[in-house]
Design a protein around this motif. Sequence first.
Motif, PDB file in Angstrom:
ATOM      1  N   MET A   1       3.293   6.637  17.091  1.00 53.57           N
ATOM      2  CA  MET A   1       4.650   6.597  16.551  1.00 53.57           C
ATOM      3  C   MET A   1       4.607   6.578  15.029  1.00 53.57           C
ATOM      4  O   MET A   1       3.828   5.856  14.426  1.00 53.57           O
ATOM      5  CB  MET A   1       5.372   5.350  17.069  1.00 53.57           C
ATOM      6  N   LYS A   2       5.445   7.416  14.408  1.00 55.78           N
ATOM      7  CA  LYS A   2       5.520   7.454  12.962  1.00 55.78           C
ATOM      8  C   LYS A   2       6.308   6.253  12.450  1.00 55.78           C
ATOM      9  O   LYS A   2       6.996   5.572  13.202  1.00 55.78           O
ATOM     10  CB  LYS A   2       6.217   8.744  12.525  1.00 55.78           C
ATOM     11  N   LEU A   3       6.212   6.024  11.153  1.00 48.32           N
ATOM     12  CA  LEU A   3       6.957   4.941  10.526  1.00 48.32           C
ATOM     13  C   LEU A   3       8.447   5.264  10.552  1.00 48.32           C
ATOM     14  O   LEU A   3       8.872   6.336  10.135  1.00 48.32           O
ATOM     15  CB  LEU A   3       6.496   4.756   9.080  1.00 48.32           C
TER      16      LEU A   3
ATOM     17  N   ALA B   1      17.205  12.945  24.970  1.00 43.05           N
ATOM     18  CA  ALA B   1      16.069  12.927  25.899  1.00 43.05           C
ATOM     19  C   ALA B   1      14.784  12.535  25.171  1.00 43.05           C
ATOM     20  O   ALA B   1      13.981  11.735  25.677  1.00 43.05           O
ATOM     21  CB  ALA B   1      15.912  14.291  26.562  1.00 43.05           C
ATOM     22  N   VAL B   2      14.590  13.109  23.978  1.00 39.26           N
ATOM     23  CA  VAL B   2      13.392  12.789  23.195  1.00 39.26           C
ATOM     24  C   VAL B   2      13.409  11.322  22.773  1.00 39.26           C
ATOM     25  O   VAL B   2      12.392  10.617  22.848  1.00 39.26           O
ATOM     26  CB  VAL B   2      13.289  13.713  21.966  1.00 39.26           C
ATOM     27  N   ALA B   3      14.571  10.840  22.353  1.00 40.82           N
ATOM     28  CA  ALA B   3      14.680   9.441  21.937  1.00 40.82           C
ATOM     29  C   ALA B   3      14.480   8.490  23.109  1.00 40.82           C
ATOM     30  O   ALA B   3      13.824   7.451  22.978  1.00 40.82           O
ATOM     31  CB  ALA B   3      16.039   9.200  21.286  1.00 40.82           C
TER      32      ALA B   3
ATOM     33  N   ASP C   1      18.719  21.275  12.029  1.00 35.79           N
ATOM     34  CA  ASP C   1      17.961  20.251  11.312  1.00 35.79           C
ATOM     35  C   ASP C   1      18.504  18.839  11.548  1.00 35.79           C
ATOM     36  O   ASP C   1      17.819  17.855  11.245  1.00 35.79           O
ATOM     37  CB  ASP C   1      17.961  20.540   9.806  1.00 35.79           C
ATOM     38  N   THR C   2      19.713  18.744  12.070  1.00 30.92           N
ATOM     39  CA  THR C   2      20.329  17.429  12.259  1.00 30.92           C
ATOM     40  C   THR C   2      19.546  16.582  13.248  1.00 30.92           C
ATOM     41  O   THR C   2      19.220  15.417  12.985  1.00 30.92           O
ATOM     42  CB  THR C   2      21.784  17.587  12.716  1.00 30.92           C
ATOM     43  N   ALA C   3      19.223  17.158  14.413  1.00 28.09           N
ATOM     44  CA  ALA C   3      18.474  16.407  15.429  1.00 28.09           C
ATOM     45  C   ALA C   3      17.094  16.022  14.906  1.00 28.09           C
ATOM     46  O   ALA C   3      16.619  14.899  15.132  1.00 28.09           O
ATOM     47  CB  ALA C   3      18.348  17.230  16.703  1.00 28.09           C
ATOM     48  N   ALA C   4      16.440  16.950  14.204  1.00 22.22           N
ATOM     49  CA  ALA C   4      15.104  16.668  13.678  1.00 22.22           C
ATOM     50  C   ALA C   4      15.143  15.551  12.641  1.00 22.22           C
ATOM     51  O   ALA C   4      14.252  14.691  12.601  1.00 22.22           O
ATOM     52  CB  ALA C   4      14.512  17.942  13.068  1.00 22.22           C
TER      53      ALA C   4
ATOM     54  N   ILE D   1      10.278   9.093  15.297  1.00 24.32           N
ATOM     55  CA  ILE D   1       9.908   9.769  16.540  1.00 24.32           C
ATOM     56  C   ILE D   1       9.404  11.175  16.215  1.00 24.32           C
ATOM     57  O   ILE D   1      10.068  11.910  15.481  1.00 24.32           O
ATOM     58  CB  ILE D   1      11.117   9.860  17.493  1.00 24.32           C
ATOM     59  N   PRO D   2       8.247  11.581  16.738  1.00 28.34           N
ATOM     60  CA  PRO D   2       7.736  12.928  16.464  1.00 28.34           C
ATOM     61  C   PRO D   2       8.716  14.015  16.919  1.00 28.34           C
ATOM     62  O   PRO D   2       9.339  13.900  17.979  1.00 28.34           O
ATOM     63  CB  PRO D   2       6.441  12.981  17.274  1.00 28.34           C
ATOM     64  N   ILE D   3       8.835  15.064  16.113  1.00 34.98           N
ATOM     65  CA  ILE D   3       9.731  16.180  16.425  1.00 34.98           C
ATOM     66  C   ILE D   3       9.003  17.162  17.338  1.00 34.98           C
ATOM     67  O   ILE D   3       7.854  17.523  17.066  1.00 34.98           O
ATOM     68  CB  ILE D   3      10.201  16.884  15.140  1.00 34.98           C
TER      69      ILE D   3
END
Length: 267
Positions: free
Chosen positions: A1-3, A88-90, A240-243, A251-253
């Motif tokens: 997990m990223k910062l 879903a990613v979150a 770009d909004t979701a990313a 969270i990794p894109i």
Amino acid sequence: MKLARAEHVFIVSFDGGKPGVMQQSNMPTLQGLLKEGAGTWAARTVFPSITLVSHTSMLTGVQPAKHKIDWNDWKPEKGVVGVPTVFAVATKAKKTTALFAGKEKFAHLYQPKTLNAFAVPEYSAKTVAQTAATYLQENRPNLCFVHFADSDGAGHSKGWGSPEQIEAFGNEDKALKVLLEAIRKAGIQSRSAIILTADHGGHEKTHGTASDEDMLIPWIAWGAGIRRGATLTLPISTCDTAATALELLGIPIPADWDGKPVYEALA
């Protein structure tokens, strides 16, 4: 997990949010966030510039050719979008999620087990904001999307830039203030980031073309992890909004997303 830069991210979409008309409207809450945060009035949506197609790109990070939503009405027989949404990613990253909208067609983005809350209380931005505010005060979701429909309805009935649409944007700004107050009352303001944007612009009483009138949208970010007082100059797509939301949450894109984080906006 990223910062993570933020613990909570709120995406607010002003349906039919043509930058030139919004700038003419009485929107002190939005203007205050723009002054304190980072933003541009020259971001771009996807083509065709219509509500469901554009919002699907906004919330999946991919162009229409990938998400394959090419209609603009609630069609239950078509099911839900076939690519993962940002929710879903979150959810996979153990984050809580919520979606509140003024149009039933957003149910096409409600994939099973990806939203802790989903509601279309009614068309009115005031009611949508009140419903979302009650939920977020009690549940403090990590990722929340709120959709205001009034401005689009006024555009179609009275025209883009009409007095009625300008009034609708003013009412949506009041609804935005309700959300901000709920975030404050929930005790999460210092850990929250907000992205304000739109799905498309408009001309006369319609939209959907590739013209700047229809394609240009605002993109404003404020709060935790966001630069202060920054005018964004690099190209921004609604994808770009979701990313950016995922980047803020650490969270990794997904590698196959077309959208990238708006790093120019990030502190």
